[in-house]
Design a protein around this motif. Sequence first.
Motif, mmCIF file in Angstrom:
data_model
loop_
_atom_site.group_PDB
_atom_site.id
_atom_site.type_symbol
_atom_site.label_atom_id
_atom_site.label_comp_id
_atom_site.label_asym_id
_atom_site.label_seq_id
_atom_site.Cartn_x
_atom_site.Cartn_y
_atom_site.Cartn_z
ATOM 1 N N ILE A 109 4.965 -66.612 24.429
ATOM 2 C CA ILE A 109 4.432 -67.445 23.175
ATOM 3 C C ILE A 109 3.935 -67.942 24.235
ATOM 4 O O ILE A 109 4.695 -69.356 24.646
ATOM 5 N N ASP A 110 2.456 -67.926 24.240
ATOM 6 C CA ASP A 110 1.792 -69.304 25.020
ATOM 7 C C ASP A 110 1.877 -70.936 24.758
ATOM 8 O O ASP A 110 1.054 -70.556 23.233
ATOM 9 N N ILE A 111 2.035 -71.380 24.773
ATOM 10 C CA ILE A 111 1.793 -73.046 24.090
ATOM 11 C C ILE A 111 0.772 -73.663 24.810
ATOM 12 O O ILE A 111 1.398 -74.190 26.577
ATOM 13 N N ARG A 112 0.235 -74.574 24.546
ATOM 14 C CA ARG A 112 -0.662 -75.263 25.254
ATOM 15 C C ARG A 112 -0.988 -76.665 24.443
ATOM 16 O O ARG A 112 -0.392 -77.082 23.169
ATOM 17 N N GLU A 113 -1.601 -77.816 24.940
ATOM 18 C CA GLU A 113 -1.532 -79.011 24.989
ATOM 19 C C GLU A 113 -2.135 -79.003 23.693
ATOM 20 O O GLU A 113 -2.553 -79.152 23.115
ATOM 21 N N GLY A 114 -0.597 -80.071 23.029
ATOM 22 C CA GLY A 114 -1.454 -80.611 21.812
ATOM 23 C C GLY A 114 -1.032 -79.712 20.638
ATOM 24 O O GLY A 114 -0.717 -79.904 18.745
ATOM 25 N N GLU A 115 -0.038 -77.855 21.033
ATOM 26 C CA GLU A 115 0.114 -77.282 19.919
ATOM 27 C C GLU A 115 1.297 -77.620 19.356
ATOM 28 O O GLU A 115 1.808 -78.135 20.011
#
Length: 145
Positions: A109-115
Amino acid sequence: MKKGEAKKNAAKVTDGPSPSKLIDGRIKELGDWRGEMLARVRGLIKQADPEVVEEWKWRGVPVWEHDGIICTGETYKEVVKMTFAKGAALDDPAGLFNSSLDGNVRRAIDIREGETINEKALKALIRAAVELNASKKKPARKRSS
């Protein structure tokens, strides 16, 4: 003590900070959204599995284990990546896995800034990983007298 036992036991003794302290340090060192997200993910893992064991492997990767590896928490410039060691074997009804989808074993699971994180679904995925690890645990070997 049998030959080799002392060596085996000595290998478990480590100098330096505990894995939990090293993870604390990584979170603080990042000092941005990635540190905040890693701390958030860590908290959710501990909520989902209060018996989780924190490790520090591969020269600086936070790892959470329970009867084997549940997942890692890697940080990169653009993402915080949770890689589930046996993710391909887990049901993911909420569609959290969005990386490493082609592999036979792992999923990430890639979590990006703001997600935002679907916390309920993530905790369910963590519990499913723990259950899978427990089901694959090898029974203790009987000792011959």
